[in-house]
Design an enzyme around this catalytic site. Structure first.
Site, mmCIF file in Angstrom:
data_model
loop_
_atom_site.group_PDB
_atom_site.id
_atom_site.type_symbol
_atom_site.label_atom_id
_atom_site.label_comp_id
_atom_site.label_asym_id
_atom_site.label_seq_id
_atom_site.Cartn_x
_atom_site.Cartn_y
_atom_site.Cartn_z
ATOM 1 N N LYS A 112 31.695 37.042 31.584
ATOM 2 C CA LYS A 112 30.511 37.756 32.052
ATOM 3 C C LYS A 112 30.811 39.201 32.413
ATOM 4 O O LYS A 112 31.958 39.544 32.691
ATOM 5 C CB LYS A 112 29.938 37.036 33.286
ATOM 6 C CG LYS A 112 29.346 35.678 32.969
ATOM 7 C CD LYS A 112 29.259 34.801 34.192
ATOM 8 C CE LYS A 112 30.591 34.282 34.620
ATOM 9 N NZ LYS A 112 30.611 33.509 35.837
ATOM 10 N N LYS A 128 24.258 39.722 36.486
ATOM 11 C CA LYS A 128 25.322 39.083 35.707
ATOM 12 C C LYS A 128 24.767 38.667 34.373
ATOM 13 O O LYS A 128 23.692 38.062 34.307
ATOM 14 C CB LYS A 128 25.759 37.809 36.437
ATOM 15 C CG LYS A 128 27.213 37.812 36.855
ATOM 16 C CD LYS A 128 27.635 36.469 37.345
ATOM 17 C CE LYS A 128 28.650 36.635 38.446
ATOM 18 N NZ LYS A 128 29.311 35.397 38.820
ATOM 19 N N ASP A 240 38.939 27.860 38.328
ATOM 20 C CA ASP A 240 39.565 29.171 38.173
ATOM 21 C C ASP A 240 39.513 29.864 39.534
ATOM 22 O O ASP A 240 38.592 30.605 39.833
ATOM 23 C CB ASP A 240 38.799 29.962 37.096
ATOM 24 C CG ASP A 240 39.510 31.254 36.756
ATOM 25 O OD1 ASP A 240 40.622 31.478 37.276
ATOM 26 O OD2 ASP A 240 38.953 32.054 35.991
HETATM 27 N N1 ADP Z 1 27.781 39.705 43.238
HETATM 28 C C1 ADP Z 1 28.718 40.559 42.827
HETATM 29 N N2 ADP Z 1 28.830 41.776 43.390
HETATM 30 C C2 ADP Z 1 29.800 42.637 42.983
HETATM 31 N N3 ADP Z 1 30.690 42.373 42.016
HETATM 32 C C3 ADP Z 1 30.627 41.179 41.404
HETATM 33 C C4 ADP Z 1 29.649 40.218 41.773
HETATM 34 N N4 ADP Z 1 29.845 39.126 41.012
HETATM 35 C C5 ADP Z 1 30.897 39.396 40.219
HETATM 36 N N5 ADP Z 1 31.368 40.626 40.431
HETATM 37 C C6 ADP Z 1 32.510 41.262 39.743
HETATM 38 O O1 ADP Z 1 32.423 40.970 38.343
HETATM 39 C C7 ADP Z 1 33.599 40.290 37.898
HETATM 40 C C8 ADP Z 1 33.201 39.292 36.816
HETATM 41 O O2 ADP Z 1 32.346 38.293 37.349
HETATM 42 P P1 ADP Z 1 32.693 36.739 37.139
HETATM 43 O O3 ADP Z 1 31.542 35.939 37.595
HETATM 44 O O4 ADP Z 1 34.009 36.447 37.753
HETATM 45 O O5 ADP Z 1 32.791 36.663 35.542
HETATM 46 P P2 ADP Z 1 33.763 35.809 34.588
HETATM 47 O O6 ADP Z 1 33.216 34.412 34.557
HETATM 48 O O7 ADP Z 1 33.690 36.489 33.285
HETATM 49 O O8 ADP Z 1 35.140 35.839 35.207
HETATM 50 C C9 ADP Z 1 34.226 39.684 39.142
HETATM 51 O O9 ADP Z 1 35.634 39.563 39.003
HETATM 52 C C10 ADP Z 1 33.843 40.665 40.235
HETATM 53 O O10 ADP Z 1 34.789 41.709 40.307
HETATM 54 MG MG MG Z 2 35.633 35.526 37.018
#
Ligand code: ADP
Ligand code: MG
Length: 461
Positions: A112, A128, A240
């Site tokens: 994402k 997201k 994870d």
């Molecule tokens: N609510 C949020 N506010 C700020 N940053 C976010 C938020 N959610 C995710 N992120 C940032 O985006 C990155 C990717 O989101 P994540 O859900 O971990 O995706 P993936 O499943 O691809 O790992 C995270 O590592 C974080 O740094």
């Molecule tokens: Mg992640």
């Protein structure tokens, strides 16, 4: 720029197009209005797939099978969650998304990409969506050569996350404010989740914060794991589990990446099927009569919390009398001798000792060596620096009482005076500012300044 959103009408970029851009390119974008992802997009209160939500036949059979599998998992999860809409279903939808303005990328992972957006009515959210250039989609495209189908496959992961976020509500889980999806047209399914905005966790920065703040992060994590072990969907493991799956919101730790969460406990026939493996350690677990590895999800989370968080954040610069208790926690979670219930109890004991001041050693009383002047404070900027201070500018530390502050001042070479400020930490303890001088006093009815007697005798008042 407008070309990137071409075909979707309007001057700005669609959220899906915006978020599908390589993340670094996004950083250079000016503020853009965010459009909903395509025609006919509807906000859905729940995430039950609409009719016709099946992959087109044109896709390679292997990919079709993977899509079917993910859809089945999603349905199973929704059924386990009681189906239909979750209580307190999120409020924002495609309309809000279309009126929002994308500001910049916050982060991305394998699946994402997350951007910050300003809502038309004020406030900001994190958006997201599927990372079209991310590792998950790229790998799938290499295998099947079907980009739209592969993005759909990744979208199922985001749908799973949204379903979990709708059902699980806890201060340690990022809040879902809403979602928008579009299943019209081709093989693709465009999903945008609107989440509470946080800031990515900076472990290096955290290591430099006072112990009390690091303890708070670990305690929040323990409370989250307690909730996950007893959640309405059963015991949930975060597969994870790494600092990058968490964000900070108003100084509180929250998990944001839930697509790899598992609500199932491993099935088994015998104890030998139940080994919990980590790179440095293995734990043999029991197979229950119901054919499940007992407590495996809870234990997996706890050991991960130990290895990624507790070992780094808990011990350093802790109050000396609390260190034995903290090392008990580290040993007991590192050996999985404690479950989450015992761990929470141990953390709460530490918190109680700390908040009540019971952790303070019986020491000679030192405050008598200080003159107190009511109605005065020292001038800002007279402070020397100390570590780990609550302020970069001076020496600002959390204390239990003026007596403890006197002991700290006595132990620091440069300290000549201190004031107890009105600021409180999260535990309710006041912050004291330690100073290397006391000559510049200014009136302040709420303040008291404490001056070392030895300092005042050597200098003019
Ligand atoms: N609510 C949020 N506010 C700020 N940053 C976010 C938020 N959610 C995710 N992120 C940032 O985006 C990155 C990717 O989101 P994540 O859900 O971990 O995706 P993936 O499943 O691809 O790992 C995270 O590592 C974080 O740094
Ligand atoms: Mg992640």
């Amino acid at each position: 720029m407008a070309g990137a959103g071409g075909g979707r009408g309007g001057a700005g970029l669609s959220a899906a197009a915006l978020l599908a851009l390589p993340a670094l390119a996004l950083l250079a974008l000016p503020a853009l209005p965010v459009l909903p992802p395509g025609r006919g997009a509807e906000a859905q209160p729940g995430f039950s797939p609409p009719p016709g939500f099946s992959p087109p036949l044109l896709l390679p059979p292997g990919l079709r099978e993977e899509l079917r599998q993910r859809r089945r998992d999603l349905r199973r999860l929704e059924a386990a969650a009681g189906g239909g809409e979750a209580a307190g279903a999120a409020g924002l939808g495609c309309g809000d998304l279309s009126r929002a303005t994308a500001v910049g990328v916050l982060g991305w992972g394998f699946t994402k990409v997350v951007a910050r957006a300003a809502l038309a009515g004020g406030g900001s959210v994190a958006l997201k969506s599927v990372h079209g250039a991310g590792r998950e989609v790229r790998r799938c495209v290499q295998r099947y050569g079907a980009p739209a189908g592969c993005r759909r496959l990744a979208a199922y992961k985001l749908l799973k996350e949204v379903t979990l976020l709708q059902r699980l509500q806890h201060p340690g889980i990022v809040k879902l404010h809403g979602q928008c999806y579009d299943n019209s047209g081709d093989a693709e399914l465009r999903v945008t989740a609107m989440l509470e905005l946080g800031s990515p966790l900076e472990m290096i920065q955290l290591l430099q914060t006072p112990w009390e703040e690091r303890f708070k992060i670990c305690l929040s994590l323990v409370k989250l794991l307690f909730y996950l072990a007893h959640s309405p969907l059963g015991s949930i493991a975060l597969l994870d589990f790494q600092p990058r799956q968490f964000v900070m919101v108003d100084g509180n730790l929250k998990v944001t990446d839930m697509d790899d969460a598992s609500t199932e406990e491993l099935s088994c026939k015998e104890d030998n099927d139940c080994t919990l493996d980590f790179p440095t350690k293995s734990f043999p677990l029991k197979c229950s009569v119901a054919g499940k590895c007992e407590g495996i999800n809870e234990k997996k989370n706890l050991f991960n919390a130990y290895r990624y968080f507790f070992t780094y954040l808990l011990p350093h610069s802790a109050p000396p009398t609390l260190r034995p208790l903290l090392s008990d926690i580290l040993n007991a979670t590192g050996d999985l001798r404690y479950g989450i219930n015992e761990t929470l109890r141990a953390f709460e004991k530490v918190l109680h000792l700390y908040k009540s001041g019971l952790y303070l050693q019986k020491r000679p009383l030192l405050l008598k060596d200080y003159i107190s002047l009511k109605g005065f404070r020292t001038v800002e900027g007279e402070g020397y620096k100390c570590w780990p201070s609550y302020s970069h500018l001076g020496c600002l530390l959390s204390i239990h009482s003026a007596e403890e502050a006197a002991a700290i001042c006595n132990s620091q070479l440069h300290c000549q005076s201190f004031i107890v400020t009105q600021h409180r930490t999260w535990t309710g303890r006041p912050l004291a500012s330690f100073q290397s001088s006391w000559t510049d006093l200014i009136p302040d009815t709420n303040a008291v300044v404490y001056i070392k007697r030895s300092a005042s005798s050597g200098e003019r008042l």
